[in-house]
Design a protein around this motif. Structure first.
Motif, PDB file in Angstrom:
ATOM      1  N   SER A  76       0.829  -1.208   0.000  1.00  0.00           N
ATOM      2  CA  SER A  76       0.000   0.000   0.000  1.00  0.00           C
ATOM      3  C   SER A  76       0.864   1.260   0.000  1.00  0.00           C
ATOM      4  CB  SER A  76      -0.939   0.000   1.207  1.00  0.00           C
ATOM      5  OG  SER A  76      -0.201  -0.023   2.423  1.00  0.00           O
ATOM      6  N   LEU A  77       1.972   1.225   0.709  1.00  0.00           N
ATOM      7  CA  LEU A  77       2.878   2.378   0.705  1.00  0.00           C
ATOM      8  C   LEU A  77       3.517   2.550  -0.669  1.00  0.00           C
ATOM      9  CD1 LEU A  77       4.420   4.675   2.083  1.00  0.00           C
ATOM     10  CD2 LEU A  77       6.093   2.966   2.865  1.00  0.00           C
ATOM     11  N   LEU A  81       3.323   5.951  -2.937  1.00  0.00           N
ATOM     12  CA  LEU A  81       4.495   6.674  -3.436  1.00  0.00           C
ATOM     13  C   LEU A  81       4.458   6.803  -4.957  1.00  0.00           C
ATOM     14  CD1 LEU A  81       7.308   5.132  -1.191  1.00  0.00           C
ATOM     15  CD2 LEU A  81       6.120   7.299  -0.892  1.00  0.00           C
ATOM     16  N   GLN A  82       4.047   5.744  -5.635  1.00  0.00           N
ATOM     17  CA  GLN A  82       3.946   5.799  -7.089  1.00  0.00           C
ATOM     18  C   GLN A  82       2.889   6.822  -7.522  1.00  0.00           C
ATOM     19  OE1 GLN A  82       3.199   1.668  -7.975  1.00  0.00           O
ATOM     20  NE2 GLN A  82       5.370   1.190  -8.247  1.00  0.00           N
ATOM     21  N   GLU A  83       1.772   6.868  -6.807  1.00  0.00           N
ATOM     22  CA  GLU A  83       0.749   7.871  -7.100  1.00  0.00           C
ATOM     23  C   GLU A  83       1.278   9.270  -6.857  1.00  0.00           C
ATOM     24  OE1 GLU A  83      -2.484   6.733  -4.605  1.00  0.00           O
ATOM     25  OE2 GLU A  83      -3.313   5.285  -6.056  1.00  0.00           O
ATOM     26  N   PRO A 103       5.821  10.148   3.984  1.00  0.00           N
ATOM     27  CA  PRO A 103       5.018   8.925   4.008  1.00  0.00           C
ATOM     28  C   PRO A 103       5.792   7.698   4.501  1.00  0.00           C
ATOM     29  CG  PRO A 103       4.597  10.143   1.996  1.00  0.00           C
ATOM     30  CD  PRO A 103       5.763  10.807   2.659  1.00  0.00           C
ATOM     31  N   ILE A 104       7.073   7.612   4.141  1.00  0.00           N
ATOM     32  CA  ILE A 104       7.882   6.464   4.566  1.00  0.00           C
ATOM     33  C   ILE A 104       8.115   6.506   6.067  1.00  0.00           C
ATOM     34  CG2 ILE A 104      10.183   5.421   4.415  1.00  0.00           C
ATOM     35  CD1 ILE A 104      10.205   6.205   1.444  1.00  0.00           C
ATOM     36  N   LEU A 105       8.521   7.667   6.576  1.00  0.00           N
ATOM     37  CA  LEU A 105       8.801   7.775   8.010  1.00  0.00           C
ATOM     38  C   LEU A 105       7.524   7.654   8.833  1.00  0.00           C
ATOM     39  CD1 LEU A 105      11.475  10.627   7.989  1.00  0.00           C
ATOM     40  CD2 LEU A 105      11.827   8.146   7.977  1.00  0.00           C
ATOM     41  N   LYS A 106       6.425   8.185   8.319  1.00  0.00           N
ATOM     42  CA  LYS A 106       5.152   8.056   9.022  1.00  0.00           C
ATOM     43  C   LYS A 106       4.758   6.586   9.155  1.00  0.00           C
ATOM     44  CE  LYS A 106       1.262   8.496   6.920  1.00  0.00           C
ATOM     45  NZ  LYS A 106       0.086   8.980   6.154  1.00  0.00           N
ATOM     46  N   THR A 107       4.985   5.810   8.089  1.00  0.00           N
ATOM     47  CA  THR A 107       4.663   4.383   8.120  1.00  0.00           C
ATOM     48  C   THR A 107       5.447   3.663   9.210  1.00  0.00           C
ATOM     49  OG1 THR A 107       4.142   4.362   5.752  1.00  0.00           O
ATOM     50  CG2 THR A 107       4.695   2.253   6.772  1.00  0.00           C
ATOM     51  N   VAL A 108       6.737   3.987   9.319  1.00  0.00           N
ATOM     52  CA  VAL A 108       7.582   3.365  10.344  1.00  0.00           C
ATOM     53  C   VAL A 108       7.098   3.739  11.738  1.00  0.00           C
ATOM     54  CG1 VAL A 108       9.920   3.278  11.308  1.00  0.00           C
ATOM     55  CG2 VAL A 108       9.592   3.237   8.830  1.00  0.00           C
ATOM     56  N   CYS A 109       6.878   5.032  11.966  1.00  0.00           N
ATOM     57  CA  CYS A 109       6.494   5.498  13.294  1.00  0.00           C
ATOM     58  C   CYS A 109       5.091   5.036  13.678  1.00  0.00           C
ATOM     59  CB  CYS A 109       6.596   7.022  13.362  1.00  0.00           C
ATOM     60  SG  CYS A 109       8.295   7.627  13.313  1.00  0.00           S
ATOM     61  N   LYS A 110       4.196   4.966  12.719  1.00  0.00           N
ATOM     62  CA  LYS A 110       2.829   4.519  13.006  1.00  0.00           C
ATOM     63  C   LYS A 110       2.839   3.074  13.478  1.00  0.00           C
ATOM     64  CE  LYS A 110      -1.777   4.072  10.922  1.00  0.00           C
ATOM     65  NZ  LYS A 110      -2.585   4.285   9.677  1.00  0.00           N
ATOM     66  N   PHE A 111       3.601   2.228  12.822  1.00  0.00           N
ATOM     67  CA  PHE A 111       3.674   0.826  13.228  1.00  0.00           C
ATOM     68  C   PHE A 111       4.270   0.703  14.627  1.00  0.00           C
ATOM     69  CE2 PHE A 111       6.051  -3.102  13.752  1.00  0.00           C
ATOM     70  CZ  PHE A 111       5.108  -4.058  13.437  1.00  0.00           C
ATOM     71  N   MET A 112       5.296   1.497  14.901  1.00  0.00           N
ATOM     72  CA  MET A 112       6.000   1.402  16.178  1.00  0.00           C
ATOM     73  C   MET A 112       5.316   2.171  17.300  1.00  0.00           C
ATOM     74  SD  MET A 112       9.881   1.960  14.906  1.00  0.00           S
ATOM     75  CE  MET A 112      10.384   1.974  16.619  1.00  0.00           C
ATOM     76  N   GLN A 113       4.335   3.000  16.937  1.00  0.00           N
ATOM     77  CA  GLN A 113       3.722   3.904  17.916  1.00  0.00           C
ATOM     78  C   GLN A 113       4.789   4.790  18.553  1.00  0.00           C
ATOM     79  OE1 GLN A 113       0.077   4.037  18.695  1.00  0.00           O
ATOM     80  NE2 GLN A 113       0.415   3.218  16.655  1.00  0.00           N
ATOM     81  N   ALA A 114       5.673   5.295  17.698  1.00  0.00           N
ATOM     82  CA  ALA A 114       6.762   6.156  18.142  1.00  0.00           C
ATOM     83  C   ALA A 114       6.564   7.546  17.572  1.00  0.00           C
ATOM     84  CB  ALA A 114       8.108   5.596  17.674  1.00  0.00           C
ATOM     85  N   ASN A 213      11.376  -1.860  -0.148  1.00  0.00           N
ATOM     86  CA  ASN A 213      11.455  -2.869   0.907  1.00  0.00           C
ATOM     87  C   ASN A 213      12.803  -2.845   1.612  1.00  0.00           C
ATOM     88  OD1 ASN A 213       8.863  -3.765   0.580  1.00  0.00           O
ATOM     89  ND2 ASN A 213       9.387  -5.643  -0.518  1.00  0.00           N
ATOM     90  N   ARG A 214      13.857  -2.565   0.855  1.00  0.00           N
ATOM     91  CA  ARG A 214      15.195  -2.499   1.467  1.00  0.00           C
ATOM     92  C   ARG A 214      15.292  -1.286   2.388  1.00  0.00           C
ATOM     93  NH1 ARG A 214      20.076  -4.873  -0.090  1.00  0.00           N
ATOM     94  NH2 ARG A 214      21.501  -4.692   1.683  1.00  0.00           N
ATOM     95  N   VAL A 215      14.791  -0.147   1.929  1.00  0.00           N
ATOM     96  CA  VAL A 215      14.828   1.063   2.752  1.00  0.00           C
ATOM     97  C   VAL A 215      13.988   0.872   4.011  1.00  0.00           C
ATOM     98  CG1 VAL A 215      14.154   3.498   2.872  1.00  0.00           C
ATOM     99  CG2 VAL A 215      15.318   2.626   0.838  1.00  0.00           C
ATOM    100  N   LEU A 216      12.758   0.388   3.848  1.00  0.00           N
ATOM    101  CA  LEU A 216      11.896   0.139   5.001  1.00  0.00           C
ATOM    102  C   LEU A 216      12.525  -0.882   5.941  1.00  0.00           C
ATOM    103  CD1 LEU A 216       8.201  -0.056   3.717  1.00  0.00           C
ATOM    104  CD2 LEU A 216       9.152   1.575   5.352  1.00  0.00           C
ATOM    105  N   GLY A 217      13.110  -1.932   5.360  1.00  0.00           N
ATOM    106  CA  GLY A 217      13.729  -2.967   6.178  1.00  0.00           C
ATOM    107  C   GLY A 217      14.832  -2.409   7.060  1.00  0.00           C
TER     108      GLY A 217
END
Length: 231
Positions: A76-77, A81-83, A103-114, A213-217
């Protein structure tokens, strides 16, 4: 043969001594009484290694083995990003920030609740002050720098200085501090080995959305890592 070996040993020692003396007598490139913001270091016409030497820190380029975890489905992310790229021309810094970086950093922080700190102010001393573009204050802290004028090399200089500042700013005992510099569509990582006082610059760079996926990983790997005790 023994005399030749002895002569070579003497020459080597003389060369080492001359290099050490040159390093000791080299004039500083920073004004000892000057005031510098983090962004100012990206504008200086000096090599990153020479700037870091002013803080008694060395620079090493290497293919880093960074921690990696991917606890989410990134599809979904990737679509978002493509859109964004089809709707927005990421030529300006604001466009890159809104369309790709946030959007990338928000995805990371949202999952972690950070929390995601934006334009986070830090002041250690007159030579180490300014704002981190993005800061994720997890136990394994992460600094994210948006490369001004899409210049990753200059951006990494700024990132390295900010990691040096974070070393003195944070109360965390972790031995390694992590950071990344990005243009939005390209990401490059680095780390600061605190005890050895060495900044390591990854020779690899990752493209978004192709290497998402590599960046997110890596981002998840850093922020979800359980830090070792002791600096």
């Amino acid at each position: 043969m023994a005399r030749l070996d002895a002569a070579q040993t003497i020459c080597t020692k003389m060369t080492d001594n001359m290099q050490a003396m040159a390093a000791m007598t080299r004039a500083p490139i920073l004004d000892p009484a000057g005031s510098y913001t983090f962004s100012k270091y990206a504008e200086l016409p000096f090599d990153t290694a020479d700037i870091l030497a002013e803080f008694d820190v060395s620079l090493k380029n290497a293919s880093l083995q960074l921690p990696q975890r991917l606890p989410i489905d990134s599809k979904s992310l990737e679509i978002e990003l493509q859109e964004n790229l089809t709707l927005v021309d990421p030529a300006s810094e604001i466009a890159r920030r809104e369309a790709l970086i946030f959007p990338i950093l928000k995805t990371v922080c949202k999952f972690m609740q950070a929390p995601l700190k934006i334009e986070y102010p830090v002041r250690v001393n007159p030579r180490l002050k300014g704002t981190f573009d993005y800061f994720i204050p997890t136990p394994q802290s992460l600094v994210v720098i948006e490369a001004k004028n899409a210049d990753l090399a200059k951006g990494f200089t700024q990132l390295a200085v900010e990691l040096i500042a974070l070393d003195q700013w944070t109360s965390s005992p972790v031995p390694i501090l992590y950071g990344t510099v990005t243009t939005g569509d390209t990401w490059k990582f680095g780390l600061f080995e605190r005890q050895a006082r060495v900044v390591h610059k990854d020779i690899n760079a990752y493209a978004v959305p192709n290497d998402l996926n590599r960046v997110l990983g890596i981002l998840f790997g850093i922020t979800l890592s359980i830090p070792e005790e002791g600096a």
